[in-house]
Design an enzyme around this catalytic site. Sequence first.
Site, mmCIF file in Angstrom:
data_model
loop_
_atom_site.group_PDB
_atom_site.id
_atom_site.type_symbol
_atom_site.label_atom_id
_atom_site.label_comp_id
_atom_site.label_asym_id
_atom_site.label_seq_id
_atom_site.Cartn_x
_atom_site.Cartn_y
_atom_site.Cartn_z
ATOM 1 N N ASP A 150 0.801 -1.238 0.000
ATOM 2 C CA ASP A 150 0.000 0.000 0.000
ATOM 3 C C ASP A 150 0.831 1.284 0.000
ATOM 4 O O ASP A 150 0.364 2.327 0.473
ATOM 5 C CB ASP A 150 -0.950 0.031 1.217
ATOM 6 C CG ASP A 150 -2.096 -0.948 1.084
ATOM 7 O OD1 ASP A 150 -2.224 -1.571 0.020
ATOM 8 O OD2 ASP A 150 -2.872 -1.087 2.039
ATOM 9 N N HIS A 208 -0.517 5.312 1.170
ATOM 10 C CA HIS A 208 0.026 6.108 2.277
ATOM 11 C C HIS A 208 0.745 7.350 1.750
ATOM 12 O O HIS A 208 0.483 8.473 2.186
ATOM 13 C CB HIS A 208 1.008 5.279 3.108
ATOM 14 C CG HIS A 208 0.425 4.055 3.734
ATOM 15 N ND1 HIS A 208 0.714 3.675 5.030
ATOM 16 C CD2 HIS A 208 -0.427 3.106 3.268
ATOM 17 C CE1 HIS A 208 0.081 2.551 5.320
ATOM 18 N NE2 HIS A 208 -0.613 2.190 4.253
ATOM 19 N N GLU A 217 -7.371 -3.005 -3.807
ATOM 20 C CA GLU A 217 -8.723 -2.770 -3.301
ATOM 21 C C GLU A 217 -9.228 -1.393 -3.740
ATOM 22 O O GLU A 217 -10.194 -1.271 -4.475
ATOM 23 C CB GLU A 217 -8.701 -2.877 -1.773
ATOM 24 C CG GLU A 217 -10.058 -2.809 -1.110
ATOM 25 C CD GLU A 217 -9.945 -3.101 0.383
ATOM 26 O OE1 GLU A 217 -10.612 -4.030 0.857
ATOM 27 O OE2 GLU A 217 -9.174 -2.390 1.073
ATOM 28 N N GLU A 232 -7.847 5.641 -4.055
ATOM 29 C CA GLU A 232 -6.641 6.046 -3.346
ATOM 30 C C GLU A 232 -5.416 5.938 -4.248
ATOM 31 O O GLU A 232 -4.451 6.685 -4.089
ATOM 32 C CB GLU A 232 -6.460 5.208 -2.079
ATOM 33 C CG GLU A 232 -7.456 5.585 -0.987
ATOM 34 C CD GLU A 232 -7.278 4.754 0.273
ATOM 35 O OE1 GLU A 232 -6.943 5.336 1.324
ATOM 36 O OE2 GLU A 232 -7.479 3.530 0.205
#
Length: 625
Positions: free
Chosen positions: A376, A380, A433, A437
């Site tokens: 991820d 972040h 997912e 983002e």
Amino acid sequence: MPHHVFPRATSTVVPDPSRFFAPPLLAAPLPTNSFFQNFVLKNGDQPEYIHPYSVRSPGGAALDVCYPSRNHSPSFVIQTFVADVTVSDAAGSTAQRHSVSAFDDLSVTLDVSPSLRAHLVRGCPYVTVTTTAGPVDVSVASVHAFLDVACCDDSGTKWRLRMNSGQTFLLYASAPIRLAQATTSQLSAPAFAGAIRVAYLPDASMEPLLMLAHLLHLRLLAEDDCAVRVLDDCRYRSIDGDMVGVVGDAWVLRTDPVSPTWHSTRGVSEDGVAEVVAALRADVAGLASTAVTTTSSYFYGRAIARAARLALIAEEVGCPDVIPAVQQYLKAAVTPWLDGSFQGNGFFYDAKWGGLVTLQGLKDSGADFGFGIYNDHHYHLGYFLYAIAVLAKIDPCWGRKPAPALPGCGCSTSGSCTRGRGLTEFADGRNQESTSEAVNAYYSAALVGLSYGDAHLVSVGATLTALEMLAAQTWWHVREGEGIYEDDFSGNNRVVGVLWANKRDSGLWFAPPEWKECRLGIQLLPVLPISEALFPDVAFVKDLVAWTLPALARDGVGEGWKGFVYALEGIYDKEAALTKTRALNGHDDGNSLTNLLWWLHSRGNVVGDGDAGFSRCCWYRQYCH
């Protein structure tokens, strides 16, 4: 742009890349979350889907090739692996482990034994194996029985392999090869030297030299700009929709440009400004009393990006007097992460793979959602980049200081980083997912480019943003009857939860399939000016919201998730969404009442069910590139 070298640290949780990468490759940053990641993790024996094949290197100087079958239900679509064809060095040791000797974005070279090398290319219907050390006794085997093994030409360089599974594979060789049937499921080719290419044959008429394009490639392929020929009848099945044959030396892919803008494209409506300003003043005042207490890189990033939104909304609604408070907050919150003074966490450079890890992730692979094992990263760091871009915009003096580091923009002494993210072995391959983002990460990188006058970064960020949005709209946004997914799955879902290389799942990492508001929200947050470009199709938005709304009646639904549903509802029914939003008693920790009101009051009038009227430029012309 400021350059910074993060402090080096030794991680105890990242795997040792020297087990699978050839020594010359270890000096440079190595890929994480690559399309061949399973080949270099744990035992290296899990398959990876390389389109149109799943490929596995199980050890023992062998390579398994599978043209995967597909199972589906209302809650998932999945591909299953069987070893349709196995090519191996008959003299290889069962203890033999492969080594990656070369790689790029589209291919990987695996040395499966000292004398046998596999060349795996994404989208290629041919799997190529070459000998590297004199003649090799080659074995060609299958879990199926060979019903017919026939040489197709006088030279002995083309063979047709027909199996009791109903499949037919072609085997091409660069030199004459003698295939003898040792058993019903194994062929031997003694003393062969050269290259072998294996290809599944979907139809007897499909035997040209070609590459395969997936659905999005075909949409972007500029046939007028490159000498290619699309073979519409040459199709390979894929979990991403049919792959189509393309003949030509080079492809040109062209996408509509998306201009990264700081503000909404239409501006806040005059009758909504007062409501936005009132919420803005309250939310900015709250910054002083709600210091960020988390040390999580993800939740901390969301908090500072939430605050940064307030500064840009203040610019848009003509409320500059609140900006200094946001500036002060961001400066105090962002700087410690970048200069190494933050207590409890921080960014460090991992030399093994060549990228950033966190202090907490150095010893705990589960900390920061796996940031320490490269999970991820784009999520972040995207939030941090957004806050950095805004802070450098509203405080140019801070932006010019050499001390602040830009995560992902020069994190090693060579100024380079590993790309991608994720050092976890998964039987179903890589996964993602939250598309929104990911969009935020590339959009924020473009905004950093705007703040620092880096035209190249703006261009790269904008291009990646456009491609990520197109991928989301193609594979995550599910339209019934579109044909990519089977009817039972597409009829039951409007968004994919987790999209894997070999699977489409209706569940989320953190929520079951029936929590539809979470599935909608995780494909929308954070709400930004770019969000309207991610959801330009009003008919689909209506369908998605209608599919989601019944889930809000469930006990325990979070107010923050409701806010994202109302945000999308506002695209076509602004007044209903405003009424529901005003009644919320809480918001997602990366969102705010100000941001939701800004979004709803900057929606345009929608006529019919077509395009939401998204403009690729904005009222603030000075920000358009």
